[in-house]
Scaffold this active site. Structure first.
Site, mmCIF file in Angstrom:
data_model
loop_
_atom_site.group_PDB
_atom_site.id
_atom_site.type_symbol
_atom_site.label_atom_id
_atom_site.label_comp_id
_atom_site.label_asym_id
_atom_site.label_seq_id
_atom_site.Cartn_x
_atom_site.Cartn_y
_atom_site.Cartn_z
ATOM 1 N N CYS A 128 4.203 9.532 -8.964
ATOM 2 C CA CYS A 128 3.473 10.100 -10.096
ATOM 3 C C CYS A 128 2.605 8.997 -10.694
ATOM 4 C CB CYS A 128 4.466 10.597 -11.157
ATOM 5 S SG CYS A 128 3.634 11.160 -12.652
ATOM 6 N N GLY A 135 -0.654 -9.648 12.128
ATOM 7 C CA GLY A 135 -1.266 -8.358 12.453
ATOM 8 C C GLY A 135 -2.124 -7.768 11.361
ATOM 9 N N THR A 136 -2.899 -8.647 10.700
ATOM 10 C CA THR A 136 -3.835 -8.108 9.708
ATOM 11 C C THR A 136 -5.186 -8.802 9.831
ATOM 12 O OG1 THR A 136 -4.284 -7.722 7.350
ATOM 13 C CG2 THR A 136 -3.008 -9.696 7.893
ATOM 14 N N CYS A 180 7.427 14.997 -15.369
ATOM 15 C CA CYS A 180 6.574 14.903 -16.575
ATOM 16 C C CYS A 180 5.456 15.937 -16.510
ATOM 17 C CB CYS A 180 5.987 13.495 -16.703
ATOM 18 S SG CYS A 180 4.645 13.161 -15.535
ATOM 19 N N CYS A 201 5.621 16.334 -10.907
ATOM 20 C CA CYS A 201 6.624 15.378 -11.394
ATOM 21 C C CYS A 201 7.398 16.040 -12.538
ATOM 22 C CB CYS A 201 5.890 14.137 -11.911
ATOM 23 S SG CYS A 201 6.937 12.926 -12.722
ATOM 24 N N HIS A 258 0.842 -1.213 0.000
ATOM 25 C CA HIS A 258 0.000 0.000 0.000
ATOM 26 C C HIS A 258 0.868 1.252 0.000
ATOM 27 C CE1 HIS A 258 -3.651 -2.401 1.745
ATOM 28 N NE2 HIS A 258 -3.481 -2.576 0.447
HETATM 29 N N1 APR Z 1 -0.420 -8.135 17.723
HETATM 30 C C1 APR Z 1 -1.167 -8.950 16.908
HETATM 31 N N2 APR Z 1 -2.309 -8.547 16.285
HETATM 32 C C2 APR Z 1 -2.697 -7.271 16.508
HETATM 33 C C3 APR Z 1 -2.001 -6.367 17.347
HETATM 34 C C4 APR Z 1 -0.807 -6.855 17.973
HETATM 35 N N3 APR Z 1 -0.060 -6.085 18.782
HETATM 36 N N4 APR Z 1 -2.667 -5.181 17.361
HETATM 37 C C5 APR Z 1 -3.739 -5.339 16.550
HETATM 38 N N5 APR Z 1 -3.766 -6.582 16.047
HETATM 39 C C6 APR Z 1 -4.701 -7.170 15.071
HETATM 40 C C7 APR Z 1 -6.128 -6.683 15.171
HETATM 41 O O1 APR Z 1 -6.865 -7.524 16.043
HETATM 42 C C8 APR Z 1 -6.608 -6.844 13.714
HETATM 43 O O2 APR Z 1 -7.072 -8.169 13.475
HETATM 44 O O3 APR Z 1 -4.240 -6.739 13.802
HETATM 45 C C9 APR Z 1 -5.339 -6.638 12.888
HETATM 46 C C10 APR Z 1 -5.287 -5.269 12.254
HETATM 47 O O4 APR Z 1 -6.306 -5.235 11.262
HETATM 48 P P1 APR Z 1 -6.669 -3.844 10.572
HETATM 49 O O5 APR Z 1 -6.786 -2.793 11.598
HETATM 50 O O6 APR Z 1 -7.820 -4.109 9.643
HETATM 51 O O7 APR Z 1 -5.372 -3.472 9.718
HETATM 52 P P2 APR Z 1 -4.971 -4.084 8.311
HETATM 53 O O8 APR Z 1 -5.413 -5.499 8.191
HETATM 54 O O9 APR Z 1 -3.531 -3.802 8.128
HETATM 55 O O10 APR Z 1 -5.823 -3.167 7.300
HETATM 56 C C11 APR Z 1 -5.599 -3.376 5.936
HETATM 57 O O11 APR Z 1 -6.967 -1.468 5.433
HETATM 58 O O12 APR Z 1 -7.572 0.711 5.829
HETATM 59 C C12 APR Z 1 -6.832 -0.114 5.025
HETATM 60 O O13 APR Z 1 -4.959 0.555 3.823
HETATM 61 C C13 APR Z 1 -5.385 0.256 5.121
HETATM 62 O O14 APR Z 1 -3.473 -1.215 4.937
HETATM 63 C C14 APR Z 1 -4.713 -1.018 5.604
HETATM 64 C C15 APR Z 1 -5.723 -2.081 5.193
HETATM 65 ZN ZN ZN Z 2 5.501 11.717 -13.980
#
Ligand code: APR
Ligand code: ZN
Length: 273
Positions: free
Chosen positions: A137, A197-198, A160, A158, A129
């Site tokens: 650009c 962590g997502t 360009c 930019c 991201h």
């Molecule tokens: N350790 C493990 N897990 C954690 C911790 C931690 N210290 N802190 C938070 N979490 C978990 C949360 O429970 C959640 O499941 O990490 C996850 C974070 O999820 P989101 O907040 O949705 O973040 P992410 O998945 O990176 O979001 C994806 O959404 O808004 C867009 O572009 C933005 O890149 C981002 C994308």
């Molecule tokens: Zn350019």
């Protein structure tokens, strides 16, 4: 949890090509809020989320207004971006950098724009991201370090002639092709994928684990496609279960904090090396 940490260290030691996918949960222990956790930016501020969905269109229609909002003249991002630029890596980032230095982790594909993986020493980082440390650009694809470009004149331009934007990928903005292709190649070739962590709800990033699980299958986001399962180990490290857990895309979830679990996996790994 200890048994799963040991199991992950063993799986890692036995892997031939391990990669890590990360999200905002990696950086909450660096005092950067995530988006959808209990204190997440979108959880606590629906208006900010709605504005974020309009941001790419704002840039396309009125790059000057985009910059005024991004620099905090009107929006909240000016301070947020400054805040994340000052943040420091936490033990979770350093653990992934150590795994790369040991020659075990081949790359980190992150959704985070904070640059903390590189700050912790990870060399091969794909910023899916983008990031706040560069401007891009969208017409010729050129990227510039944030410091290289003066923001006295808005919008910055930019070579360009087109208006530059932050290299951050906003909602509804295409993922830059170079990063997307590289990430898909990594996801298809790995035999071990950490997902740290997502919430795994944002596409196309959330397709990557499915590409690892079903390298040649059709990608049907969200559905549990009963195709062949490649011999890949997909391990989640997350505070909460995600759709990847519920759909059986991941083999197991080590539930807890990345800043605690990832260094523990590194410690155990030395027993298997
Ligand atoms: N350790 C493990 N897990 C954690 C911790 C931690 N210290 N802190 C938070 N979490 C978990 C949360 O429970 C959640 O499941 O990490 C996850 C974070 O999820 P989101 O907040 O949705 O973040 P992410 O998945 O990176 O979001 C994806 O959404 O808004 C867009 O572009 C933005 O890149 C981002 C994308
Ligand atoms: Zn350019």
């Amino acid at each position: 949890m200890e048994n799963l940490v040991k199991r992950a260290a063993k799986d890692l030691a036995e892997s031939k090509y391990a990669i890590a996918l990360t999200g905002a949960g990696m950086s909450t222990e660096s005092d950067i809020p995530d988006f959808r956790g209990p204190k997440g930016i979108w959880t606590t501020n629906k208006e900010a989320e709605a504005k974020a969905y309009q941001r790419y269109e704002l840039f396309l229609n009125n790059p000057r207004a985009y910059w005024e909002e991004m620099l905090g003249f009107q929006g909240t991002y000016g301070t947020f971006y400054e805040h994340i630029r000052q943040a420091e890596p936490n033990p979770g980032h350093y653990a992934l950098a150590e795994l790369e230095a040991l020659g075990i982790l081949n790359c980190v594909i992150t959704q985070n724009i904070d640059g903390l993986h590189k700050k912790a020493g990870s060399k091969r980082v794909l910023e899916y991201h983008g990031g706040v440390h560069a401007l891009r650009c969208i017409s010729c694809g050129l990227r510039f370090a944030r410091e290289e470009i003066s923001l006295d004149e808005l919008p910055p331009r930019c070579k360009c002639g087109a208006a530059l934007k932050y290299d951050v990928v906003h909602f509804k903005e295409p993922i830059p092709l170079d990063v997307m292709e590289e990430s898909e190649k990594e996801a298809s070739r790995c035999d071990l994928m950490f997902i740290c962590g997502t919430s795994a709800v944002v596409y196309p990033f959330a397709n990557l684990p499915r590409m690892a699980r079903f390298p040649s299958g059709r990608l049907i986001p969200g559905l549990d496609v009963m195709g062949h399962k490649a011999n890949v180990k997909i391990i989640e490290v997350n505070a909460d279960p995600t759709p990847l857990t519920h759909e059986g895309i991941s083999d197991y979830l080590i539930q807890g904090r990345t800043g605690e679990i990832l260094p523990r996996i590194c410690e155990f790994l030395h027993h298997f090396l």
